[in-house]
Design a protein around this motif. Sequence first.
Motif, short mmCIF file in Angstrom:
data_model
loop_
_atom_site.label_atom_id
_atom_site.label_comp_id
_atom_site.label_asym_id
_atom_site.label_seq_id
_atom_site.Cartn_x
_atom_site.Cartn_y
_atom_site.Cartn_z
N ALA A 21 -8.31 4.93 -14.55
CA ALA A 21 -6.92 4.49 -14.70
C ALA A 21 -6.17 4.60 -13.38
N GLY A 22 -6.43 5.65 -12.63
CA GLY A 22 -5.79 5.81 -11.33
C GLY A 22 -6.22 4.72 -10.35
N ALA A 23 -7.50 4.39 -10.36
CA ALA A 23 -8.00 3.33 -9.48
C ALA A 23 -7.40 1.98 -9.84
N ILE A 24 -7.26 1.71 -11.14
CA ILE A 24 -6.65 0.45 -11.57
C ILE A 24 -5.19 0.41 -11.15
N ALA A 25 -4.48 1.52 -11.27
CA ALA A 25 -3.08 1.56 -10.85
C ALA A 25 -2.94 1.31 -9.36
N VAL A 26 -3.80 1.90 -8.56
CA VAL A 26 -3.77 1.68 -7.11
C VAL A 26 -4.06 0.21 -6.79
N ILE B 253 -3.48 -2.41 -8.73
CA ILE B 253 -2.32 -3.22 -9.13
C ILE B 253 -1.20 -3.09 -8.10
N ILE B 254 -0.95 -1.89 -7.63
CA ILE B 254 0.09 -1.70 -6.62
C ILE B 254 -0.25 -2.44 -5.34
N ALA B 255 -1.50 -2.40 -4.93
CA ALA B 255 -1.92 -3.10 -3.72
C ALA B 255 -1.73 -4.61 -3.86
N VAL B 256 -2.07 -5.15 -5.00
CA VAL B 256 -1.91 -6.60 -5.23
C VAL B 256 -0.44 -6.97 -5.24
N LEU C 215 2.02 -5.42 -3.75
CA LEU C 215 2.55 -5.33 -2.38
C LEU C 215 2.09 -6.52 -1.54
N ALA C 216 0.85 -6.95 -1.73
CA ALA C 216 0.33 -8.07 -0.95
C ALA C 216 0.97 -9.39 -1.36
N LEU C 217 1.23 -9.55 -2.65
CA LEU C 217 1.77 -10.83 -3.14
C LEU C 217 3.24 -10.76 -3.49
N GLY C 218 3.90 -9.68 -3.11
CA GLY C 218 5.30 -9.48 -3.49
C GLY C 218 6.21 -10.61 -3.08
N GLY C 219 6.09 -11.08 -1.86
CA GLY C 219 6.93 -12.18 -1.38
C GLY C 219 6.69 -13.46 -2.13
N ASP C 220 5.44 -13.76 -2.41
CA ASP C 220 5.11 -14.98 -3.15
C ASP C 220 5.65 -14.92 -4.58
N ILE C 221 5.57 -13.76 -5.20
CA ILE C 221 6.07 -13.60 -6.56
C ILE C 221 7.59 -13.73 -6.57
#
Length: 66
Positions: A31-36, A38-41, A43-49
């Motif tokens: 669960a921790g790895a999945i949360a990390v 999701i956060i990375a994705v 942050l990477a796609l934040g501007g596009d979203i």
Amino acid sequence: MLKLYTFAVAQLSSLRKDEEGVTAIEYGLIAGAIAVAIIAVLLALGGDIEDLFEKTSGALQQAGSS
């Protein structure tokens, strides 16, 4: 005294076989790895979203005012 020793050995061997705690720890790590991830994705796609939501909001405002 022998009864106490036998009881202690039985309890220790049952603890060694019990792996429920290990499974819970593994699920926690997953669960921790999945949360990390999701956060990375995000942050990477934040501007596009953000751009997508702004375009959608603008389109909805134009449709509502027509």
